[in-house]
Design an enzyme around this catalytic site. Structure first.
Site, PDB file in Angstrom:
ATOM      1  N   ASN A   1      13.147  42.389  32.567  1.00  0.00           N
ATOM      2  CA  ASN A   1      12.889  41.472  33.671  1.00  0.00           C
ATOM      3  C   ASN A   1      11.442  41.389  34.123  1.00  0.00           C
ATOM      4  O   ASN A   1      11.084  40.491  34.877  1.00  0.00           O
ATOM      5  CB  ASN A   1      13.767  41.852  34.869  1.00  0.00           C
TER       6      ASN A   1
ATOM      7  N   THR B   1      23.668  34.712  34.674  1.00  0.00           N
ATOM      8  CA  THR B   1      24.876  33.939  34.953  1.00  0.00           C
ATOM      9  C   THR B   1      26.082  34.499  34.223  1.00  0.00           C
ATOM     10  O   THR B   1      26.014  34.850  33.060  1.00  0.00           O
ATOM     11  CB  THR B   1      24.659  32.477  34.517  1.00  0.00           C
TER      12      THR B   1
ATOM     13  N   SER C   1       7.743  34.564  31.205  1.00  0.00           N
ATOM     14  CA  SER C   1       8.429  33.331  30.830  1.00  0.00           C
ATOM     15  C   SER C   1       7.492  32.489  29.980  1.00  0.00           C
ATOM     16  O   SER C   1       6.280  32.588  30.055  1.00  0.00           O
ATOM     17  CB  SER C   1       8.836  32.563  32.070  1.00  0.00           C
TER      18      SER C   1
ATOM     19  N   GLU D   1      21.853  44.516  31.876  1.00  0.00           N
ATOM     20  CA  GLU D   1      20.488  44.666  31.378  1.00  0.00           C
ATOM     21  C   GLU D   1      20.025  46.109  31.415  1.00  0.00           C
ATOM     22  O   GLU D   1      19.936  46.718  32.477  1.00  0.00           O
ATOM     23  CB  GLU D   1      19.562  43.788  32.211  1.00  0.00           C
TER      24      GLU D   1
ATOM     25  N   THR E   1      23.718  33.702  26.228  1.00  0.00           N
ATOM     26  CA  THR E   1      22.273  33.475  26.352  1.00  0.00           C
ATOM     27  C   THR E   1      21.593  34.710  25.774  1.00  0.00           C
ATOM     28  O   THR E   1      21.393  34.784  24.571  1.00  0.00           O
ATOM     29  CB  THR E   1      21.831  33.210  27.808  1.00  0.00           C
TER      30      THR E   1
END
Lengths: 433, 433
Positions: free
Chosen positions: A428, A223, A433, A305, A186
């Site tokens: 983050n 994930t 989004s 991350e 991803t």
């Protein structure tokens, strides 16, 4: 296979490799600073074939679906997230572990959409995909293991995946595990692969695995998906036992940010094609598998991350192994320690804090703390020999070891983590989004 | 007191107020954006007097020691960090809770050095300070409660504190609680105070408290210290029971970064000077105390490192209160949720993730999630009525409520936290010790 068909297949493979290459050289994000120099050469595992396709689940112009088809008789073992809100795919896979291996097995994974928290529709998508994979490959539906990774809470457009199954099935190739590794990414900044070859009773046995995680862009979750293949012949219950134990020593001991995905999946397939029987007493195989799993687990941390430091936390002398792991995870998950590491600050006081808060047994005056080989603290205080300059110089390295001895018993544990940096916040928080 | 002496005392007080004022207006750090507009007017609590001094423990030119002396008969209750590596001061205070109240009580706190992880020397410092306080004030040594906050692992220069005790004792003043609030600050961006007055059987009872935490500069820890005073007359065991219960509903339900200090201390002193008897049945007193504690707890979160959002996490419908608290803390401590809040991203998927990972009971299809009054998710999926624009608009507020109903039982819990921002990384990583 006719020459014409073969040429067509090779051309299709070239097209996909070109696409993967293009994607690999047009990163929107830079590759993580802790990434290995290159993707390893993975050996061909007899008895399993791979294919990848561009289904456009979310992203356009990149591989986003992988299919693996294992020959009849392949043992499948799996471990999964313990999340109480685990995805429909995970629940379905758990049901299917241990089913009859006569018909082979298939693994289908998409990126771009996690199919998690999508209510009853999520279960419908899993069913539709499993049926279509079964139809295209001839593998029974109860031997189709699916996984989805990406955005959550959005209905999976599973038609885009099922529409690609004939193409995927036609393109199956024993050498295409590298493409599979790319298709499951991803926001990973690099594809992750590892392999081992081990000789058992004079015969070679091969292991090759791929993983994804834990890069992420909001609102996806970090994930972790792992698929490992071997040509060893292993009974399912032996394979499952081995996988469970080794997971506790590898993937269950890594942490990027203490947050657990709803979709974490690790599947291990043993095709038996080598004809070499492996039991729970076959140490060389177990050690080689351990090595592959540890390598993949470390790569996941290296792609954590915002990570700029790879940190091994070793705890010894605990009252029990469980206590040791509790202390090690308290250290590895402490935001104060992780930010200190990011700041290259040899802040051993925060290590003492984390030991104290963990809830596991500790005695201040028995604790010994080392940064690498440097003795930092002992007997309830900073060590007499410790010089802050030495600690500060050590912290400048990319790879660090925090070593704690509790002086209480024989319990030990090792976990791996990374630092907590502005990069983590940026990934983050800053991107909506 | 002679007039000359009184003038001298008033002049000394003016000097200290000037110093505090100067410190308050020359912040090296900006005041937290979530800070209340001003420090409240705290009422005088009969039976206790306060003083603050500049001892130069670490900082120069600022108040860094507070002394409180309570009249004979004052009940003292205390709750402390459960850290296994708690400081010498904490261990000493725990020993002294419940001792005979005839001789009164004294509280001495320094900032600049936490006296934690300083081996046997730490215990020596506590002993030396307690002896000196006893000598200066006449309070028995086993009624002297000390605390230290600041850098850890460095020997406390306790001589600098004991050298100030005569000055402190001479300056004791019932109205100086505000100066005490400033003396215990480390890297707090504002002093924290709260008060209540309640009428019991027609007679007024007063409560006033101060707190510090959880601002921090490396390598200190985010120690929380809280001192609350009341003129109610309460037996020690009643006071202790009430304090324990209310702590579980207030200070134990706040989290900035999940890291627990080695020095957290909360002391509640009831002087009895109002002559109003309070028992465990006196609800108005209990409610007022609850209010003061909650106010101080919220102020600690509002001064959380780098905090830009104050977040209340409410969990209802859990299988038990314990499960509810586990879920609430998993949400409040999740770095992924805290960064999403910082980014004003209504990322409900991460809330589902945190519920799933918490380990407490949950059923995906029974979960209802609300941001404020906005229904976000229900029945295992995003709510039909939910519009992302509404969620995004809600997240722009400074004060947020994340409301989760698990649909399983009657368990509930509320915790308070803040977001995780670049400010946190900056405070804890960018500045070296």
């Amino acid at each position: 296979m006719g020459k014409k068909k073969k040429i067509k297949k090779l051309k299709a493979r070239i097209k996909k490799l070109k696409s993967a290459l293009k994607a690999a050289t047009t990163h929107t994000h830079k590759v993580a600073p802790l990434a290995p120099p290159s993707f390893p050469d993975l050996p061909v595992i007899e008895g399993v074939r791979f294919a990848a396709a561009e289904a456009g689940v979310k992203y356009q112009g990149r591989l986003d679906v992988m299919l693996a088809v294992c020959d009849p008789g392949t043992s499948i073992a799996g471990v999964f997230t313990r999340s109480a809100t685990r995805s429909a795919n995970v629940l379905d896979c758990q049901d299917k572990i241990g089913s009859d291996a006569t018909g082979g097995a298939a693994i289908i994974v998409n990126s771009g959409n996690s199919n998690a928290f999508t209510g009853r529709a999520g279960e419908g998508s899993v069913k539709a995909i499993s049926e279509a994979v079964s139809k295209a490959t001839g593998v029974p539906e109860n031997r189709v293991y699916s996984a989805s990774t990406g955005v959550i809470g959005v209905r999976l457009p599973h038609d885009r995946i099922t529409a690609k199954l004939d193409e995927l099935n036609a393109g199956l190739d024993p050498a295409a595990l590298d493409l599979a590794a790319r298709a499951i990414m991803t926001t990973d900044t690099f594809p992750k692969g590892a392999a081992a070859e081990v000789s058992i009773d004079g015969k070679p046995v091969k292991i090759a695995g791929i993983a994804k995680g834990s890069g992420m862009i909001a609102p996806d979750m970090a994930t972790m998906l792992v698929y490992i293949f071997t040509d060893a012949e292993v009974e399912q219950h032996v394979l499952q036992g081995m996988l469970g134990n080794l997971t506790d020593m590898t993937f269950n001991n890594i942490t990027v940010d203490s947050d657990t995905s709803t979709s974490d999946t690790l599947i291990l397939a043993a095709t038996g094609a080598s004809g070499v029987k492996v039991t729970d007493k076959t140490d060389p195989f177990r050690d080689a598998l351990h090595g592959v799993m540890l390598d993949l687990a470390h790569q996941v941390v290296r792609d954590g991350e915002g990570a700029t430091k790879f940190v091994e936390v070793r705890v010894t002398g605990a009252a029990s192994d469980k206590d040791a792991r509790t202390h090690a995870l308290a250290i590895a998950n402490s935001p104060l320690i992780k930010t200190a590491i990011a700041g290259e600050d040899p802040n051993w006081g925060r290590v003492v804090m984390a030991i104290g808060k963990s809830g596991a047994q500790a005695d201040r005056d028995q604790i010994t703390i080392r940064f690498g080989d440097i003795l930092v603290a002992e007997k309830g205080w900073v060590a007499e020999s410790y010089r802050e300059e030495d600690g500060a110089a050590y912290m400048k390295q990319d790879e660090l070891v925090i070593d704690v001895d509790l002086g209480l018993g024989q319990g030990d544990a090792t976990v791996w983590t990374c630092d907590l940096t502005h990069g983590y916040i940026q990934i983050n928080a800053d991107y909506r989004s």
